[in-house]
Design a protein around this motif. Sequence first.
Motif, PDB file in Angstrom:
ATOM      1  N   ALA A 104       0.816  -1.212   0.000  1.00 39.76           N
ATOM      2  CA  ALA A 104       0.000   0.000   0.000  1.00 39.76           C
ATOM      3  C   ALA A 104       0.849   1.262   0.000  1.00 39.76           C
ATOM      4  CB  ALA A 104      -0.934  -0.009   1.221  1.00 39.76           C
ATOM      5  N   ASP A 105       2.072   1.197   0.582  1.00 42.43           N
ATOM      6  CA  ASP A 105       2.937   2.373   0.622  1.00 42.43           C
ATOM      7  C   ASP A 105       3.828   2.499  -0.615  1.00 42.43           C
ATOM      8  OD1 ASP A 105       4.683   0.296   0.974  1.00 42.43           O
ATOM      9  OD2 ASP A 105       5.446   0.958   2.919  1.00 42.43           O
ATOM     10  N   GLY A 106       3.624   1.620  -1.609  1.00 36.33           N
ATOM     11  CA  GLY A 106       4.390   1.693  -2.836  1.00 36.33           C
ATOM     12  C   GLY A 106       5.664   0.868  -2.837  1.00 36.33           C
ATOM     13  N   SER A 107       5.976   0.246  -1.719  1.00 32.82           N
ATOM     14  CA  SER A 107       7.192  -0.582  -1.662  1.00 32.82           C
ATOM     15  C   SER A 107       6.952  -1.947  -2.300  1.00 32.82           C
ATOM     16  CB  SER A 107       7.640  -0.747  -0.204  1.00 32.82           C
ATOM     17  OG  SER A 107       6.640  -1.407   0.541  1.00 32.82           O
ATOM     18  N   ASP A 108       8.044  -2.595  -2.691  1.00 35.89           N
ATOM     19  CA  ASP A 108       7.939  -3.921  -3.304  1.00 35.89           C
ATOM     20  C   ASP A 108       7.448  -4.953  -2.291  1.00 35.89           C
ATOM     21  OD1 ASP A 108       8.916  -3.136  -5.832  1.00 35.89           O
ATOM     22  OD2 ASP A 108      10.984  -3.222  -5.078  1.00 35.89           O
ATOM     23  N   VAL A 109       6.655  -5.903  -2.763  1.00 35.59           N
ATOM     24  CA  VAL A 109       6.192  -6.986  -1.902  1.00 35.59           C
ATOM     25  C   VAL A 109       7.338  -7.963  -1.673  1.00 35.59           C
ATOM     26  CG1 VAL A 109       4.656  -8.973  -1.708  1.00 35.59           C
ATOM     27  CG2 VAL A 109       3.788  -6.790  -2.591  1.00 35.59           C
ATOM     28  N   ILE A 110       7.754  -8.097  -0.436  1.00 39.64           N
ATOM     29  CA  ILE A 110       8.787  -9.072  -0.053  1.00 39.64           C
ATOM     30  C   ILE A 110       8.181  -9.980   1.016  1.00 39.64           C
ATOM     31  CG2 ILE A 110      11.105  -9.435   0.863  1.00 39.64           C
ATOM     32  CD1 ILE A 110      11.083  -7.977  -1.803  1.00 39.64           C
ATOM     33  N   ASP A 111       8.186 -11.288   0.762  1.00 44.61           N
ATOM     34  CA  ASP A 111       7.612 -12.218   1.735  1.00 44.61           C
ATOM     35  C   ASP A 111       8.579 -13.360   2.003  1.00 44.61           C
ATOM     36  OD1 ASP A 111       7.468 -13.858  -0.500  1.00 44.61           O
ATOM     37  OD2 ASP A 111       5.305 -13.684  -0.722  1.00 44.61           O
ATOM     38  N   GLU A 112       8.088 -14.417   2.629  1.00 46.16           N
ATOM     39  CA  GLU A 112       8.951 -15.535   3.026  1.00 46.16           C
ATOM     40  C   GLU A 112       9.549 -16.273   1.833  1.00 46.16           C
ATOM     41  OE1 GLU A 112       6.790 -18.989   4.590  1.00 46.16           O
ATOM     42  OE2 GLU A 112       4.928 -17.932   4.116  1.00 46.16           O
ATOM     43  N   PHE A 113       8.960 -16.116   0.646  1.00 41.57           N
ATOM     44  CA  PHE A 113       9.419 -16.869  -0.507  1.00 41.57           C
ATOM     45  C   PHE A 113      10.475 -16.146  -1.339  1.00 41.57           C
ATOM     46  CE2 PHE A 113       4.845 -18.018   0.107  1.00 41.57           C
ATOM     47  CZ  PHE A 113       5.073 -19.231   0.714  1.00 41.57           C
ATOM     48  N   GLY A 116      14.628 -17.970   0.451  1.00 43.28           N
ATOM     49  CA  GLY A 116      13.330 -18.453  -0.005  1.00 43.28           C
ATOM     50  C   GLY A 116      13.427 -19.166  -1.334  1.00 43.28           C
ATOM     51  N   SER A 117      12.315 -19.788  -1.742  1.00 38.09           N
ATOM     52  CA  SER A 117      12.311 -20.567  -2.982  1.00 38.09           C
ATOM     53  C   SER A 117      12.404 -19.691  -4.227  1.00 38.09           C
ATOM     54  CB  SER A 117      11.043 -21.428  -3.059  1.00 38.09           C
ATOM     55  OG  SER A 117       9.885 -20.609  -2.984  1.00 38.09           O
ATOM     56  N   SER A 118      12.137 -18.384  -4.112  1.00 36.45           N
ATOM     57  CA  SER A 118      12.279 -17.457  -5.253  1.00 36.45           C
ATOM     58  C   SER A 118      13.037 -16.207  -4.809  1.00 36.45           C
ATOM     59  CB  SER A 118      10.905 -17.086  -5.811  1.00 36.45           C
ATOM     60  OG  SER A 118      10.080 -16.569  -4.790  1.00 36.45           O
ATOM     61  N   ALA A 119      14.125 -16.445  -4.078  1.00 37.48           N
ATOM     62  CA  ALA A 119      14.904 -15.342  -3.509  1.00 37.48           C
ATOM     63  C   ALA A 119      15.334 -14.352  -4.591  1.00 37.48           C
ATOM     64  CB  ALA A 119      16.128 -15.889  -2.784  1.00 37.48           C
ATOM     65  N   GLY A 120      15.155 -13.053  -4.301  1.00 39.67           N
ATOM     66  CA  GLY A 120      15.611 -12.004  -5.201  1.00 39.67           C
ATOM     67  C   GLY A 120      14.639 -11.626  -6.294  1.00 39.67           C
ATOM     68  N   LEU A 121      13.543 -12.359  -6.448  1.00 35.57           N
ATOM     69  CA  LEU A 121      12.581 -12.062  -7.515  1.00 35.57           C
ATOM     70  C   LEU A 121      11.522 -11.090  -7.009  1.00 35.57           C
ATOM     71  CD1 LEU A 121      11.933 -15.613  -9.035  1.00 35.57           C
ATOM     72  CD2 LEU A 121      13.336 -13.788  -9.993  1.00 35.57           C
ATOM     73  N   LEU A 122      11.127 -10.179  -7.876  1.00 38.15           N
ATOM     74  CA  LEU A 122       9.978  -9.330  -7.594  1.00 38.15           C
ATOM     75  C   LEU A 122       8.763  -9.953  -8.274  1.00 38.15           C
ATOM     76  CD1 LEU A 122      11.408  -5.711  -7.990  1.00 38.15           C
ATOM     77  CD2 LEU A 122      10.977  -6.990  -5.881  1.00 38.15           C
ATOM     78  N   TYR A 123       7.654  -9.991  -7.560  1.00 42.06           N
ATOM     79  CA  TYR A 123       6.471 -10.650  -8.102  1.00 42.06           C
ATOM     80  C   TYR A 123       5.825  -9.784  -9.188  1.00 42.06           C
ATOM     81  CZ  TYR A 123       6.954 -13.514  -3.924  1.00 42.06           C
ATOM     82  OH  TYR A 123       7.422 -14.349  -2.952  1.00 42.06           O
ATOM     83  N   PRO A 124       5.530 -10.367 -10.339  1.00 46.31           N
ATOM     84  CA  PRO A 124       4.908  -9.574 -11.417  1.00 46.31           C
ATOM     85  C   PRO A 124       3.458  -9.236 -11.104  1.00 46.31           C
ATOM     86  CG  PRO A 124       5.086 -11.877 -12.048  1.00 46.31           C
ATOM     87  CD  PRO A 124       5.817 -11.743 -10.745  1.00 46.31           C
ATOM     88  N   ASP A 125       3.055  -8.057 -11.506  1.00 43.63           N
ATOM     89  CA  ASP A 125       1.662  -7.631 -11.382  1.00 43.63           C
ATOM     90  C   ASP A 125       0.977  -7.774 -12.738  1.00 43.63           C
ATOM     91  OD1 ASP A 125      -0.722  -6.499 -10.578  1.00 43.63           O
ATOM     92  OD2 ASP A 125      -0.024  -4.459 -10.872  1.00 43.63           O
ATOM     93  N   PHE A 184       5.975 -20.304 -12.574  1.00 41.39           N
ATOM     94  CA  PHE A 184       6.701 -20.736 -11.372  1.00 41.39           C
ATOM     95  C   PHE A 184       5.912 -20.274 -10.170  1.00 41.39           C
ATOM     96  CE2 PHE A 184       9.859 -20.032  -7.955  1.00 41.39           C
ATOM     97  CZ  PHE A 184      10.309 -21.343  -7.832  1.00 41.39           C
ATOM     98  N   VAL A 185       5.533 -21.235  -9.290  1.00 42.43           N
ATOM     99  CA  VAL A 185       4.694 -20.965  -8.126  1.00 42.43           C
ATOM    100  C   VAL A 185       5.533 -21.172  -6.860  1.00 42.43           C
ATOM    101  CG1 VAL A 185       2.485 -21.446  -7.016  1.00 42.43           C
ATOM    102  CG2 VAL A 185       2.785 -21.924  -9.463  1.00 42.43           C
ATOM    103  N   PRO A 186       6.019 -20.099  -6.227  1.00 41.33           N
ATOM    104  CA  PRO A 186       6.883 -20.250  -5.047  1.00 41.33           C
ATOM    105  C   PRO A 186       6.236 -21.026  -3.902  1.00 41.33           C
ATOM    106  CG  PRO A 186       6.995 -18.009  -5.894  1.00 41.33           C
ATOM    107  CD  PRO A 186       5.888 -18.687  -6.633  1.00 41.33           C
ATOM    108  N   VAL A 187       4.919 -20.864  -3.703  1.00 39.14           N
ATOM    109  CA  VAL A 187       4.251 -21.580  -2.615  1.00 39.14           C
ATOM    110  C   VAL A 187       4.429 -23.080  -2.789  1.00 39.14           C
ATOM    111  CG1 VAL A 187       2.041 -22.067  -1.524  1.00 39.14           C
ATOM    112  CG2 VAL A 187       2.576 -19.747  -2.242  1.00 39.14           C
TER     113      VAL A 187
END
Length: 638
Positions: free
Chosen positions: A349-358, A363-372, A395-398
Amino acid sequence: MFSISASSGDQYARMKVDWATLEKIENPENNLEYSLWNAKQIEQGDYTDTSFAKLQNSIAEVTAKLENIWPNQTLNMNGSGFSAQPNLEQKEYSDAEKAEMIQKLSNAVSSLELRGEKETLDALIARTDKISEEFYTPESYTEMKEALDAAVLVQNNADAGVSEVNKAVQNLKDKIDALVYKSADYSAVDEALKKVPTDLSAYTDESAESVNAAKESVVRGKNITEQDAVDAMSKRIEEAIASLVLKATENKPDKNKLDDGVYSIYGEMIKVNRQDKSMSNDAINHTLKLTVENGKYYLTLDFHGLHYLNRFGYLAKLAYYDNGYAYGQYGKIEGSLIPAEVLSTQKNADGSDVIDEFNKDGGSSAGLLYPDQMKFPLVSDALNDIDGYVPLHVFVPVMEDISEGTGDQDVLLKLDWSTLTKTTEDDPNFEPDKPVELSPALDIADSATGVKVHADKGVFEEGVKLVVAPITFGADYDNAVSALAEVGKKFKLYEIHFEDADGNEVQPNGTVTVSYPIPAGYDAANVVLYRINEDGSKTLIKGTVDGNYYTVITKSFSTYALVEKDSAITDDQNTDNVNNGTVDNNNSNVPNSPQTGVNAPQTGDNSNIALWLMLMFASAGMLVVLTFTRKRRVSEGE
């Protein structure tokens, strides 16, 4: 000692444990004794006799080595006279030798194989009953017959493992598919039939009927020997497909002749079996943007978060197959992959990139930004696919985090061309659907038994109810007594399940933490939990002692027994001892009644007989009342 004096070999000893030296084993998989203990906990269950026997042999071999460390009978002495000390020349294993034994156990555990399910094999073997040798070339039929004979051997082998059954299935299916008719070549006919749309309802009745008639005109058999006749069959099918006419096409744009501009079209992600929806289907907006730029077609997909089991994540990659791709066996896509263009990435919501456990480090997709939003060209082979399938790769990180190797998946984007509509860039239908919110986490305790349950978000639907029923008699209780005979006599038996708001029994959509209260009089260090199966067998459920509770993590619910290992008394006897203020397992020599404190009458002493009899009858009456009350409470579920 026995060799020196026959009566001095058996000796009592007391082992003193220095708890100050207690250390946690940080890497138990590298500890030989733990590896051996862990291997011994594995029960055969559905594992094949061969693989389970291999494990038992490895356990026996390692056990024999660890037990064979005694010193020689003849001791060498260090020094002389009364100051001489024996040299205990016992075997001490090096780290390399221990590692070798650990590896042996690990290999045996890894080699355990479940018995294979044979439904598919049985169906294939039954299918061969309808295959007549006279219709096929000798070479292809002989190969099929050899595969069939091998499959029957596996079918009759009660101990056949999963790999053996799967191999037999695959080999027999391949040989059946490879059967060659003695007649003309039908490969062109088969290719034409593959192009027939699976659903003809979108086309006019007349054009659909032409396709069905062309399919029905295909005749196979040993009497069809002229290639021209077979070629005519394939040609008729191809012409009927080409003549298909969509219903109400007068108001729909021609997908093959679109003007430059923006269009909307409905799409879904389907598995390559062309039947089930892919889990990635929940991660896209189903109203897709189709743009035509200088006569070239492009698709734009809008992604959002998806839930799987009780976890939340995003798709991390998308690629499309270039022209020239093909569908192999079981729908496998073969061809060249090209990454789709990332137009934007997921933001908070604040405009920052989504970074989660994956996608964080580790994580299983370390360093990747999720496409919108992602864009890719609709290649001509996909545009002309009669069923509207566009082959893609995601590719599904979950999934990758749950099981390594399952994150990369081929999928089919199925376009419904009947929904194609001319629109504009600001079409509100392009706005992504909101992801489904997870149901709340669950923390609940059964007031009657003290059993506690914790489940994360999304594991249960909101409003679920925990049902715990203690079992103290009946067929289920008798089964538990029999199943636990070699474990211990003292146990608590529960039937546990969950019900939705309508009273229907439900299973969790993920793992659940269950904590069982350890009853008074139980040795917490020796408490274990078993699932009592319907066939009377038992399955060990590993857990840990957490305060006054034994806690386990499980995915399903049925009947469970909390048992004290090696206990020699029953749970009723334990209850009596606890109520009497003692946990002594042998009260036969206690002279005073713990309820009354009155001495039992001695031989020849009649002075207290009347008083003793009155108290005895009063105690018996109270016991009847207590027993009746206890049974009543159990039957009422209190």
